[in-house]
Scaffold this motif. Structure first.
Motif, PDB file in Angstrom:
ATOM      1  N   ALA A 186      -0.220  -2.862   1.809  1.00  0.00           N
ATOM      2  CA  ALA A 186      -0.130  -1.781   0.830  1.00  0.00           C
ATOM      3  C   ALA A 186      -1.517  -1.228   0.566  1.00  0.00           C
ATOM      4  O   ALA A 186      -2.510  -1.958   0.635  1.00  0.00           O
ATOM      5  CB  ALA A 186       0.494  -2.284  -0.475  1.00  0.00           C
ATOM      6  N   PRO A 187      -1.603   0.062   0.243  1.00  0.00           N
ATOM      7  CA  PRO A 187      -2.873   0.614  -0.214  1.00  0.00           C
ATOM      8  C   PRO A 187      -3.173   0.114  -1.629  1.00  0.00           C
ATOM      9  O   PRO A 187      -2.564   0.556  -2.594  1.00  0.00           O
ATOM     10  CB  PRO A 187      -2.639   2.133  -0.201  1.00  0.00           C
ATOM     11  N   GLY A 188      -4.059  -0.851  -1.740  1.00  0.00           N
ATOM     12  CA  GLY A 188      -4.451  -1.349  -3.043  1.00  0.00           C
ATOM     13  C   GLY A 188      -3.711  -2.597  -3.467  1.00  0.00           C
ATOM     14  O   GLY A 188      -2.827  -3.113  -2.786  1.00  0.00           O
ATOM     15  N   ILE A 189      -4.109  -3.087  -4.649  1.00  0.00           N
ATOM     16  CA  ILE A 189      -3.545  -4.295  -5.254  1.00  0.00           C
ATOM     17  C   ILE A 189      -2.520  -3.853  -6.285  1.00  0.00           C
ATOM     18  O   ILE A 189      -2.792  -2.984  -7.114  1.00  0.00           O
ATOM     19  CB  ILE A 189      -4.654  -5.117  -5.943  1.00  0.00           C
ATOM     20  N   CYS A 190      -1.370  -4.480  -6.305  1.00  0.00           N
ATOM     21  CA  CYS A 190      -0.299  -4.114  -7.231  1.00  0.00           C
ATOM     22  C   CYS A 190      -0.425  -4.920  -8.532  1.00  0.00           C
ATOM     23  O   CYS A 190      -0.106  -6.102  -8.555  1.00  0.00           O
ATOM     24  CB  CYS A 190       1.053  -4.372  -6.591  1.00  0.00           C
ATOM     25  N   THR A 191      -0.832  -4.276  -9.648  1.00  0.00           N
ATOM     26  CA  THR A 191      -1.397  -2.937  -9.720  1.00  0.00           C
ATOM     27  C   THR A 191      -2.709  -3.067 -10.492  1.00  0.00           C
ATOM     28  O   THR A 191      -2.711  -3.080 -11.737  1.00  0.00           O
ATOM     29  CB  THR A 191      -0.439  -1.953 -10.424  1.00  0.00           C
ATOM     30  N   HIS A 192      -3.801  -3.170  -9.732  1.00  0.00           N
ATOM     31  CA  HIS A 192      -5.135  -3.379 -10.274  1.00  0.00           C
ATOM     32  C   HIS A 192      -6.156  -2.688  -9.377  1.00  0.00           C
ATOM     33  O   HIS A 192      -5.851  -2.318  -8.233  1.00  0.00           O
ATOM     34  CB  HIS A 192      -5.465  -4.878 -10.377  1.00  0.00           C
ATOM     35  N   GLY A 247       5.173 -12.653  -8.905  1.00  0.00           N
ATOM     36  CA  GLY A 247       4.558 -11.408  -9.360  1.00  0.00           C
ATOM     37  C   GLY A 247       5.482 -10.213  -9.232  1.00  0.00           C
ATOM     38  O   GLY A 247       5.679  -9.459 -10.179  1.00  0.00           O
ATOM     39  N   PRO A 248       6.106 -10.002  -8.061  1.00  0.00           N
ATOM     40  CA  PRO A 248       7.045  -8.887  -7.922  1.00  0.00           C
ATOM     41  C   PRO A 248       8.374  -9.202  -8.594  1.00  0.00           C
ATOM     42  O   PRO A 248       8.783 -10.362  -8.649  1.00  0.00           O
ATOM     43  CB  PRO A 248       7.221  -8.756  -6.401  1.00  0.00           C
ATOM     44  N   GLY A 249       9.048  -8.193  -9.062  1.00  0.00           N
ATOM     45  CA  GLY A 249      10.354  -8.399  -9.663  1.00  0.00           C
ATOM     46  C   GLY A 249      11.484  -8.343  -8.661  1.00  0.00           C
ATOM     47  O   GLY A 249      12.652  -8.519  -9.037  1.00  0.00           O
ATOM     48  N   MET A 261      -4.587   6.127  11.126  1.00  0.00           N
ATOM     49  CA  MET A 261      -4.783   5.226   9.988  1.00  0.00           C
ATOM     50  C   MET A 261      -5.422   3.908  10.422  1.00  0.00           C
ATOM     51  O   MET A 261      -5.194   3.423  11.526  1.00  0.00           O
ATOM     52  CB  MET A 261      -3.447   4.923   9.307  1.00  0.00           C
ATOM     53  N   HIS A 262      -6.213   3.335   9.512  1.00  0.00           N
ATOM     54  CA  HIS A 262      -6.818   2.024   9.712  1.00  0.00           C
ATOM     55  C   HIS A 262      -6.206   1.044   8.726  1.00  0.00           C
ATOM     56  O   HIS A 262      -6.034   1.362   7.547  1.00  0.00           O
ATOM     57  CB  HIS A 262      -8.331   2.085   9.496  1.00  0.00           C
ATOM     58  N   SER A 263      -5.915  -0.155   9.202  1.00  0.00           N
ATOM     59  CA  SER A 263      -5.206  -1.110   8.348  1.00  0.00           C
ATOM     60  C   SER A 263      -6.123  -2.056   7.591  1.00  0.00           C
ATOM     61  O   SER A 263      -5.705  -2.653   6.590  1.00  0.00           O
ATOM     62  CB  SER A 263      -4.228  -1.936   9.191  1.00  0.00           C
ATOM     63  N   MET A 264      -7.371  -2.254   8.024  1.00  0.00           N
ATOM     64  CA  MET A 264      -8.233  -3.251   7.376  1.00  0.00           C
ATOM     65  C   MET A 264      -8.405  -2.942   5.894  1.00  0.00           C
ATOM     66  O   MET A 264      -8.804  -1.838   5.527  1.00  0.00           O
ATOM     67  CB  MET A 264      -9.609  -3.295   8.053  1.00  0.00           C
ATOM     68  N   GLY A 265      -8.092  -3.904   5.053  1.00  0.00           N
ATOM     69  CA  GLY A 265      -8.200  -3.727   3.613  1.00  0.00           C
ATOM     70  C   GLY A 265      -6.876  -3.507   2.921  1.00  0.00           C
ATOM     71  O   GLY A 265      -6.806  -3.579   1.690  1.00  0.00           O
ATOM     72  N   ALA A 266      -5.799  -3.223   3.676  1.00  0.00           N
ATOM     73  CA  ALA A 266      -4.478  -3.168   3.054  1.00  0.00           C
ATOM     74  C   ALA A 266      -4.086  -4.570   2.590  1.00  0.00           C
ATOM     75  O   ALA A 266      -4.487  -5.569   3.180  1.00  0.00           O
ATOM     76  CB  ALA A 266      -3.448  -2.612   4.032  1.00  0.00           C
ATOM     77  N   VAL A 267      -3.284  -4.637   1.520  1.00  0.00           N
ATOM     78  CA  VAL A 267      -2.946  -5.916   0.893  1.00  0.00           C
ATOM     79  C   VAL A 267      -1.467  -6.197   1.104  1.00  0.00           C
ATOM     80  O   VAL A 267      -0.614  -5.446   0.623  1.00  0.00           O
ATOM     81  CB  VAL A 267      -3.273  -5.896  -0.614  1.00  0.00           C
ATOM     82  N   ASN A 268      -1.160  -7.280   1.842  1.00  0.00           N
ATOM     83  CA  ASN A 268       0.243  -7.641   2.034  1.00  0.00           C
ATOM     84  C   ASN A 268       0.885  -8.004   0.706  1.00  0.00           C
ATOM     85  O   ASN A 268       0.265  -8.632  -0.153  1.00  0.00           O
ATOM     86  CB  ASN A 268       0.370  -8.809   3.010  1.00  0.00           C
ATOM     87  N   ALA A 269       2.140  -7.614   0.551  1.00  0.00           N
ATOM     88  CA  ALA A 269       2.815  -7.737  -0.734  1.00  0.00           C
ATOM     89  C   ALA A 269       3.260  -9.170  -1.017  1.00  0.00           C
ATOM     90  O   ALA A 269       2.805  -9.813  -1.963  1.00  0.00           O
ATOM     91  CB  ALA A 269       4.012  -6.788  -0.768  1.00  0.00           C
ATOM     92  N   ASN A 270       4.168  -9.677  -0.196  1.00  0.00           N
ATOM     93  CA  ASN A 270       4.713 -11.017  -0.386  1.00  0.00           C
ATOM     94  C   ASN A 270       5.410 -11.419   0.897  1.00  0.00           C
ATOM     95  O   ASN A 270       5.488 -10.646   1.856  1.00  0.00           O
ATOM     96  CB  ASN A 270       5.660 -11.052  -1.593  1.00  0.00           C
ATOM     97  N   THR A 271       5.934 -12.626   0.937  1.00  0.00           N
ATOM     98  CA  THR A 271       6.537 -13.103   2.181  1.00  0.00           C
ATOM     99  C   THR A 271       7.916 -12.516   2.438  1.00  0.00           C
ATOM    100  O   THR A 271       8.475 -12.712   3.516  1.00  0.00           O
ATOM    101  CB  THR A 271       6.640 -14.638   2.177  1.00  0.00           C
ATOM    102  N   GLN A 272       8.448 -11.778   1.488  1.00  0.00           N
ATOM    103  CA  GLN A 272       9.735 -11.107   1.679  1.00  0.00           C
ATOM    104  C   GLN A 272       9.545  -9.662   2.114  1.00  0.00           C
ATOM    105  O   GLN A 272      10.120  -9.218   3.104  1.00  0.00           O
ATOM    106  CB  GLN A 272      10.557 -11.151   0.390  1.00  0.00           C
ATOM    107  N   ASN A 273       8.764  -8.919   1.353  1.00  0.00           N
ATOM    108  CA  ASN A 273       8.510  -7.505   1.658  1.00  0.00           C
ATOM    109  C   ASN A 273       7.272  -7.447   2.536  1.00  0.00           C
ATOM    110  O   ASN A 273       6.154  -7.353   2.052  1.00  0.00           O
ATOM    111  CB  ASN A 273       8.317  -6.708   0.366  1.00  0.00           C
ATOM    112  N   LYS A 274       7.487  -7.494   3.848  1.00  0.00           N
ATOM    113  CA  LYS A 274       6.415  -7.815   4.789  1.00  0.00           C
ATOM    114  C   LYS A 274       5.663  -6.555   5.211  1.00  0.00           C
ATOM    115  O   LYS A 274       5.728  -6.123   6.362  1.00  0.00           O
ATOM    116  CB  LYS A 274       6.982  -8.567   5.985  1.00  0.00           C
ATOM    117  N   HIS A 275       4.929  -6.007   4.272  1.00  0.00           N
ATOM    118  CA  HIS A 275       4.095  -4.844   4.571  1.00  0.00           C
ATOM    119  C   HIS A 275       2.774  -4.970   3.848  1.00  0.00           C
ATOM    120  O   HIS A 275       2.682  -5.594   2.788  1.00  0.00           O
ATOM    121  CB  HIS A 275       4.795  -3.546   4.161  1.00  0.00           C
TER     122      HIS A 275
END
Length: 773
Positions: free
Chosen positions: A603-609, A522-524, A587-601
């Protein structure tokens, strides 16, 4: 917070076992004695390190661990480890344990303590899952390439290559040492699970994120013969010699061991689940039923209604992103080509949907100018959209920083572009705007080009050659959104062939990827690492196929991938350090969406939906899990938007960073880069596609997705009465979607909130609303 009984957990428990659970809870029946499977042994361990040599392990002292007291003698100190281990009442295959490590005498400097869970009868066929961090053990061929990695070796490039990932924590796909060391914050829940296909069994091990010593570690190590594996819980986290930093799993460890003296104690607690798992999907299904059952419940931080956020975002887009000479909204500040124009993934023709929907007249006119700018110049000779561009008149096929990839078009970008352009063409009809013929023809040309790729290759690939449309790199679910886009195109253009291709692609992705527990591409910027972006895109596709056909085949596929997607969503509130930015801001983390196994953070929301496919699944199934997951994601986002009502230290108004870092992969835990990112678009999409309040009067259900509260609700035979409250300092214009059974029997569609009713609540105001059944 929604309350519900997990359908897939309770639905399979026999009535006598449920009665036993209730009787044990009332003290009428005795609790069952703990029982470990024969292939599992527990050990307690004390470890010592050479901090001067990056936490090289110098000593390890271990003893078998059984319920009760377990002595352990070390040179210079004596320890006792007390293990309390009990089954949950009525659930003998769920064990809760606490190991209390007590330094009784002496000193043990530069150390940590561990519980080892040693599994014999191990196999490399076992699927290892650490939510949001490790999928199938990350056991894939890898290449050590610095960020932003692209495949370099010609032998790795082609339509039929295997999955190849970047250098991340992983089990070894070859001979040699095989170990993953993680800190608890690496995962969306501090947990590790695995599926044993030969034994048709599954295991989940959960632990709190911290002890009194700070974050803990979760490791898995395989032996030389790969017939044993040891999972370890360690306090504090000490990664030996190396830790992970973006694309580099051999970054020097800077963890700080503890110095123990007589009287020091530390407790490691855990919950161990053992369950039947005939298929891999059961590992994910079981996880979704327990992901909030162990740790303290997270909270939604309600501070900024969606309607207060949008004007600040619109102003920022018009101030920073608008390029007036050529007439388009860039994805960022135009300081380099990827911050200038991309058709999809991070913005482009995704951002213009909410701007067209909710923007003022100037904004809408600018969106229409952007359509004139894009068509036909933004179309490549293949019929696909150009991947990216800059300066308004330079169009690129791929990553111009790497010559061999200069025409590598990330296929999800044309999928995103087609999906969101079609939504905007539909919205124009609702706005009374007649789309120009070349806009429509160009859009249909993209659909035709995608069908041609499928017909020629039997896949959409990962990267395609932008000028020719030939698959350059295959082997991914990068095109996960394309079945949704083609389903929408079939309806808009009245072309059944598009739907047939969407169905074929949907079945292909399910058989070759979802049933293997893998979504990637999904990510480039993350090679073919497992990711959340293509995972969620597939939910959109299966929800769209279900609504278009009514065939429950697609609904089941949508449910399966949605429960895989849930592993990417942070399930609890991580305790950010008090001195970090997020700690200071609360800040509260519940509901943040991890990006991928490389960029280990996260995120606010779904990329990008917006997450609207989760609402479609909830409507179709009645399973509250999907609504709760969507609620967590939607309500998590506004707190990260710098706003006059929500100033964030050091940030610019409207600049929303994509990072929710619960681990030390880059900037640091609880820290950000001061960027403007796609998360802004995800928040705007949420405002126009997710109702602020969703009501099913006939079922007595009322779910707030916006930053408002349902204070009470009462029912009569004719109506549902709700007291809605605005706890924030902003004015809340709340879009309300009301559906009874007849409404839910119809597809939700793409413009569900167009012309829905709205109620306005001043800061601190409560209002009583009535909804007819």
């Amino acid at each position: 917070m929604l309350l519900y009984f997990p359908r897939r957990l309770w639905g399979n428990i026999p009535i006598p076992l449920i009665l036993a659970f209730l009787l044990c809870g009332m003290g009428i029946l005795p609790a069952q004695a703990p029982k470990l499977p024969p292939d599992l042994k527990l050990h307690a361990r004390v470890n010592q390190y050479d901090a001067e040599h990056f936490n090289l392990l110098t000593n390890r002292y271990s003893t078998p661990l059984q319920a009760g007291n377990n002595p352990l003698a070390l040179p210079g100190s004596a320890w006792a480890i007390q293990l309390d281990l009990e089954p949950l009442p009525g659930q003998p295959d769920v064990l809760e344990g606490t190991a209390t490590f007590i330094c009784q005498s002496g000193q043990t400097p530069s150390a940590s303590v561990s519980i080892d869970f040693e599994f014999s009868d191990w196999s490399t066929d076992n699927y290892v899952l650490m939510p949001g961090a490790v999928y199938n053990g990350n056991r894939f061929p890898y290449r050590r390439i610095r960020y932003s990695p692209k495949l370099l070796d010609p032998r790795d490039i082609g339509p039929d290559i295997p999955t190849i990932i970047s250098d991340v924590p992983k089990l070894n796909v070859s001979d040699g040492p095989s170990r993953i060391q993680q800190r608890t914050g690496d995962m969306t829940l501090p947990a590790i699970g695995f599926h044993q296909p030969q034994k048709q069994q599954g295991v989940w091990l959960l632990t709190p994120p911290q002890t009194r010593l700070g974050d803990s570690g979760i490791d898995i190590t395989e032996n030389r013969n790969r017939d044993k594996a040891t999972i370890s819980l360690t306090a504090p986290v000490v990664r030996e010699q190396y830790k992970y930093r973006i694309t580099d799993s051999r970054w020097p460890s800077d963890d700080i061991p503890a110095d123990f003296t007589a009287g020091d104690t530390v407790q490691i607690t855990f919950q161990l689940h053992l369950f039947s798992a005939p298929e891999l999907q059961r590992l994910f299904d079981y996880y979704t039923d327990i992901r909030k059952s162990y740790l303290p419940a997270g909270e939604h931080r309600l501070i900024l209604p969606f309607s207060e956020a949008f004007p600040v975002q619109e102003a920022k887009f018009n101030r920073l992103n608008w390029e007036d000479e050529h007439g388009y909204y860039s994805v960022g500040p135009r300081n380099m080509f990827l911050q200038d124009w991309q058709i999809g993934w991070t913005g482009g023709m995704i951002s213009t949907l909410p701007l067209l929907w909710e923007g003022h007249d100037t904004t809408r006119q600018r969106v229409l100018r952007q359509f004139d700018w894009l068509f036909p110049d933004g179309l490549a000779p293949s019929g696909l959209f150009w991947d990216s561009g800059e300066h308004g008149d330079q169009w690129y096929g791929g990553d111009i920083r790497k010559p061999h990839t200069k025409n590598w078009h990330l296929i999800r970008k044309s999928g995103d572009g087609l999906y969101y352009v079609l939504k905007q063409l539909m919205l124009m009809d609702s706005l009374g705007i007649t789309p120009k013929p070349n806009w429509v023809a160009g859009t249909q040309g993209v659909a035709d080009a995608l069908v041609k790729i499928w017909d020629d290759h039997g896949q959409f690939g990962h990267f395609v050659d932008n000028p020719s449309g030939e698959v350059a790199v295959g082997g991914s679910t990068s095109g996960g959104i394309i079945p949704a886009a083609l389903t929408l195109a079939a309806s808009y253009f009245d072309e059944p062939a598009y739907l047939e291709t969407a169905k074929a692609a949907g079945r292909y992705y399910y058989k070759n990827y979802i049933q293997r527990g893998l979504t990637n591409g999904g990510p480039g910027d993350a090679m073919q690492n497992p990711d959340s972006e293509s995972c969620y895109a597939l939910i959109e596709s299966y929800a769209s196929l279900y609504e278009a056909t009514g065939n429950t085949e697609w609904l089941q596929m949508g449910e399966d991938i949605a429960r895989q997607f849930a592993t990417w969503v942070i399930a609890y509130d991580y305790p950010f350090p008090e001195n970090s930015l997020f700690g200071r801001e609360g800040m509260h983390s519940m509901g943040a969406v991890n990006a991928n196994t490389q960029n280990k953070h996260g995120a606010p929301g779904i990329c990008t939906h917006s997450g609207q496919a989760l609402l479609k699944l909830y409507r179709a199934t009645g399973d509250a899990f999907y609504a709760e997951l969507l609620q967590d994601i939607a309500r998590n986002m506004p707190q990260y938007l710098p706003h006059p009502l929500n100033p964030i230290e050091g940030t610019k108004e409207g600049w929303m960073c994509e990072r929710v870092s619960t681990t030390d992969w880059l900037e640091g835990i609880g820290e950000i880069s001061y960027l403007t990112t796609w998360s802004e678009t995800a928040l705007m999409l949420t405002y126009v596609e997710i109702p602020g309040l969703y009501v099913q009067p006939d079922r007595g259900i009322c779910i707030p997705f916006d930053h408002v509260e349902v204070r009470s609700q009462t029912e009569t035979a004719e109506a549902l009465e709700v007291v809605l409250h605005n706890p924030t300092e902003g004015v809340a214009n709340v879009r309300i979607l009301v559906e009874n059974a007849a409404d839910r029997a119809r597809p939700l569609g793409e413009l569900a909130l167009w012309n829905t009713s709205t109620t306005t609540l001043k800061p601190g105001e409560s209002r009583t609303l009535q909804f007819k059944k």
